[in-house]
Motif scaffolding. Structure first.
Motif: not given
Length: 311
Positions: A223-225, A252-255, A259-261
């Motif tokens: 979905t969003l992730v 992979p980029d530790n965004d 994380d929040r999503i």
């Protein structure tokens, strides 16, 4: 009178977390309607066996000790190996070869202890697969949550085939569309497209499930992730079960946004499970349900599910 006509099923089931069982630890647990001892020998191998010593019935978890790769009974210090055979009796000239502990094959999968149970002692009829996401550094996790539920595993697994409940219970904004629903041997494969609720409104996505028996399922959401959720289950007895959800997500980029999503997803998937629980705990199984179009392949699922009960 039981709400379900099923005995405890056979299969691979969750019996603990690998990092919660230390070397030399001996623990009493109850699964499959049986009292069991879970222990880890000094070589690092985990073992699951019946709780009571076959000699005179001592509880192996109360005062039992690990001696190298053997489990020592607290009563007469008989020592058993990981296969259940008695290997040492200090005061005996001959070992009693018939004094064996019933032993359940156990393996570690991605931090989870999975044990094979069959009421007639049959060896494993299938093996669990590798999951690439769980071993890939680009995927973060696992984020695990346990749930104890007053129902049997078949009732829980039936939700995969119950397309209508995604709208009526979980308020999904549209009905699920099955692209594939395949049942082959112990495997259940489901591929679906759905509209998922989100804080920004309905979001299109896919939900794909690969299950083996009632104890192991890999659910991939896009979905969003991108999410990979491993669900591991175990029957405590014929009417009580545990479900553990373990979430990995692609970042992979530790965004920090991802994380929040992902954290929000973990809360949502466990919240939705909480919506199922009061239904499961208060319903009973109907052998001849009055189904209608739109219910999903429930009858097909039930024919498949029958194979997991020993005659």
């Amino acid at each position: 009178m039981s709400r379900f006509p099923f005995p405890v099923p056979f299969g691979w089931f969750h019996v603990g977390y690998a990092d919660a069982l230390a070397v030399g630890e001996v623990s009493q647990v109850r699964y499959f309607g049986r009292d069991l001892v879970l222990w880890r020998d000094e070589a690092g191998a985990a073992h699951l066996q019946d709780l009571y010593c076959p000699h005179l019935g001592a509880n192996l978890a109360v005062g039992g000790k690990v001696r190298g790769e053997l489990l020592e009974c607290p009563f007469h210090h008989w020592r058993f190996d990981g296969s259940g055979a008695v290997r040492e009796i200090d005061y005996a000239r001959r070992l009693n070869d018939k004094a064996c502990l019933t032993t359940y094959p156990i393996k570690e999968y991605y931090g989870v202890l999975m044990a094979w149970y069959h009421p007639q002692g049959e060896p494993p009829l299938w093996q669990l697969p590798e999951i690439p996401e769980c071993a890939d550094a680009a995927w973060k996790g696992p984020l695990s949550r346990p749930h104890r539920i007053g129902t049997c595993l078949q009732e829980m697994a039936e939700n995969t085939a119950d397309s209508a409940h995604f709208q009526t219970i979980h308020q999904h904004p549209g009905e699920a569309s099955y692209d594939e629903f395949t049942l082959e041997g112990p495997a259940m494969i489901m591929r679906s497209r759905q509209l998922f609720p989100s804080s920004r409104g309905p979001v299109e996505g896919t939900l794909n499930t690969d299950s083996l028996g009632f104890g192991w399922s890999v659910v991939r959401y896009s979905t969003l992730v991108d999410i990979c959720m491993v669900t591991t289950n175990v029957p405590i007895d014929s009417e009580t079960s545990e479900q553990h959800n373990h979430v990995w997500y692609h970042n992979p980029d530790n965004d920090p946004k991802i994380d929040r999503i992902a954290m929000a997803f973990v809360e949502e998937v466990n919240r939705q499970l909480g919506e199922d629980i009061p239904i499961w705990e208060n319903k009973r199984y109907l052998a001849e349900p009055r189904l209608c179009d739109g219910d999903g392949p429930i009858a097909k699922f039930r024919r498949w599910a029958g194979q997991f009960y020993a005659a």
